[in-house]
Design a protein around this motif. Structure first.
Motif, PDB file in Angstrom:
ATOM      1  N   ARG A  42     -15.742 -28.546  43.062  1.00 23.86           N
ATOM      2  CA  ARG A  42     -15.623 -27.084  43.157  1.00 23.86           C
ATOM      3  C   ARG A  42     -16.825 -26.441  43.851  1.00 23.86           C
ATOM      4  NH1 ARG A  42     -11.459 -24.700  38.740  1.00 23.86           N
ATOM      5  NH2 ARG A  42     -10.496 -26.641  38.121  1.00 23.86           N
ATOM      6  N   LYS A  43     -17.996 -27.074  43.798  1.00 23.77           N
ATOM      7  CA  LYS A  43     -19.163 -26.520  44.503  1.00 23.77           C
ATOM      8  C   LYS A  43     -18.970 -26.608  46.016  1.00 23.77           C
ATOM      9  CE  LYS A  43     -22.742 -27.134  40.983  1.00 23.77           C
ATOM     10  NZ  LYS A  43     -24.041 -27.789  40.648  1.00 23.77           N
ATOM     11  N   LYS A  44     -18.464 -27.748  46.485  1.00 27.78           N
ATOM     12  CA  LYS A  44     -18.189 -27.906  47.921  1.00 27.78           C
ATOM     13  C   LYS A  44     -17.078 -26.958  48.357  1.00 27.78           C
ATOM     14  CE  LYS A  44     -19.594 -32.765  48.270  1.00 27.78           C
ATOM     15  NZ  LYS A  44     -19.143 -34.154  48.553  1.00 27.78           N
ATOM     16  N   VAL A  45     -16.102 -26.804  47.482  1.00 30.33           N
ATOM     17  CA  VAL A  45     -14.972 -25.920  47.779  1.00 30.33           C
ATOM     18  C   VAL A  45     -15.446 -24.476  47.921  1.00 30.33           C
ATOM     19  CG1 VAL A  45     -12.842 -24.947  46.818  1.00 30.33           C
ATOM     20  CG2 VAL A  45     -13.238 -27.406  46.719  1.00 30.33           C
ATOM     21  N   ARG A  46     -16.408 -24.082  47.110  1.00 31.89           N
ATOM     22  CA  ARG A  46     -16.941 -22.713  47.175  1.00 31.89           C
ATOM     23  C   ARG A  46     -17.482 -22.396  48.573  1.00 31.89           C
ATOM     24  NH1 ARG A  46     -18.682 -18.662  43.798  1.00 31.89           N
ATOM     25  NH2 ARG A  46     -17.855 -19.811  42.021  1.00 31.89           N
ATOM     26  N   LYS A  47     -18.154 -23.356  49.195  1.00 36.54           N
ATOM     27  CA  LYS A  47     -18.700 -23.140  50.542  1.00 36.54           C
ATOM     28  C   LYS A  47     -17.578 -22.936  51.562  1.00 36.54           C
ATOM     29  CE  LYS A  47     -23.014 -25.677  49.820  1.00 36.54           C
ATOM     30  NZ  LYS A  47     -23.837 -26.844  50.246  1.00 36.54           N
TER      31      LYS A  47
END
Length: 379
Positions: A344-349
């Motif tokens: 989800r952190k990568k997705v946020r970008k």
């Protein structure tokens, strides 16, 4: 200037009604138009209504052989400066004959009524997988679609939503009057990105080519591992396939965790999109650029889609980031959903970049390109 806009229009559902609504919403703000007349399809609302400088006349219905005459008569009566048709290739109903008659109506408007005519063409036959739509190619269909497209391309300006469509039309039909204006997003609809939900959203007007069973079966498998996962199916059956969702509900009634919302009016879109963490488009084929993709990026949600040409080209040209899976491949779809769940952190970008692009390609921005084109035609 007086504009006549021919399109499906809310409260009618589907067939570009929503696109027409958002475009007219922006046109109304412009000082370029003294009045705007929408010639809309018939619905349960009033046959004629006026809202400020906007007049809506519901004068045609789908699968009506007299459709060209009804539209031409109203255009003649209203006497606009510019006539703008908002179309796709099956805009006028299920009947191939009526769709052909609808396709020649813009050219008849130009020749018989001597009007400046603009078409926004949302799809082209050459970019659609007809077999996956259960349409068999034959000589009559090929001749009919060629003549219909040739007729559409004979007006003053034809707007397409992708350069991908433009290249095909220029190569096959030698067209020189085509302009690309992207579909348009809904701007930046969120102040904060929220990816904390466990709801997967599938949104649209449902029919066989949208391939909802693939998503339900992938969801059913993932549900065994991710107990809190939910699937929200929003939107009604496509107007041409009114029983589709009911059949899906019966077939998959034993699958737990699915909620069917039915048709979602504009005022409830915020709640539906903001409460989800992921949007999935499991389509077998496309009939144009996807409005759902543009909604998804506007609401700051990651999108997983099958790698069909229309969506792949949309992401290339408009610079959106969409995560693709192999068309009709359940295992690959499950793999991509799991990647989203675990990263989800990568997705946020990814989502942050999409939101920036969404702000640049909003309806308010693309409407300016339409206005510039209208001015050039009149001058």
């Amino acid at each position: 200037m007086k504009l006549c806009f021919i399109s499906s229009f809310p409260p009618s559902k589907g067939n570009l009604a929503e696109y027409g609504f958002y475009l007219i919403k922006e046109f109304k703000k412009s000082k370029l138009f003294d009045s705007i007349v929408v010639l809309a399809n018939q619905s349960n609302s009033k046959k004629e209504e006026r809202i400020g400088k906007l007049k809506i006349i519901r004068c045609w219905k789908q699968d009506d052989f007299f459709l060209p005459f009804r539209i031409l008569y109203r255009i003649w009566k209203e006497n606009p400066d510019i006539v703008h048709f908002n179309l796709h290739m099956m805009n006028w109903g299920k009947s191939k004959v009526v769709n052909f008659l609808g396709a020649v109506t813009p050219l008849l408007t130009k020749i018989l009524l001597r009007k400046k005519v603009v078409i926004t063409l949302h799809n082209i036959v050459e970019a659609v997988d007809l077999e996956k739509m259960n349409l068999k190619k034959n000589f009559l269909i090929e001749i009919g679609t060629y003549l219909a497209t040739k007729s559409l391309l004979s007006v003053d300006k034809v707007i397409v939503t992708l350069d991908f469509f433009k290249r095909i039309l220029v190569k096959k039909y030698k067209a020189k009057n085509i302009v690309t204006i992207f579909h348009g997003t809904f701007g930046k609809k969120v102040k904060r990105i929220n990816l904390n939900s466990n709801k997967i959203l599938a949104f649209g007007f449902w029919r066989e080519i949208k391939n909802l069973p693939l998503l339900i079966e992938a969801f059913s498998d993932l549900k065994k591992k991710y107990k809190n996962l939910e699937l929200i199916v929003a939107g009604s059956s496509h107007p041409y396939f009114p029983n589709y969702l009911e059949e899906i509900k019966k077939k998959y009634k034993k699958v737990k965790g699915i909620k069917y919302l039915g048709y979602v009016p504009e005022k409830k879109l915020d709640k539906v999109f903001k409460s989800s963490f992921l949007i999935v488009l499991p389509y077998l084929t496309g009939v144009g650029t996807s409005g759902v993709v543009h909604l998804g990026v506007s609401y700051g949600k990651p999108i997983i889609a099958s790698d069909i040409p229309q969506i792949v080209e949309t992401t290339k040209e408009e610079k959106f980031k969409v995560i693709f899976f192999k068309n009709n491949d359940k295992e690959d779809l499950k793999k991509q959903i799991e990647w989203i769940l675990k990263n989800r952190k990568k997705v946020r970008k990814i989502v942050e970049e999409n939101l920036k692009i969404s702000a640049k390609n909003s309806f308010s921005q693309i409407s300016k390109k339409y206005l510039s084109l209208f001015k050039s035609l009149i001058s």
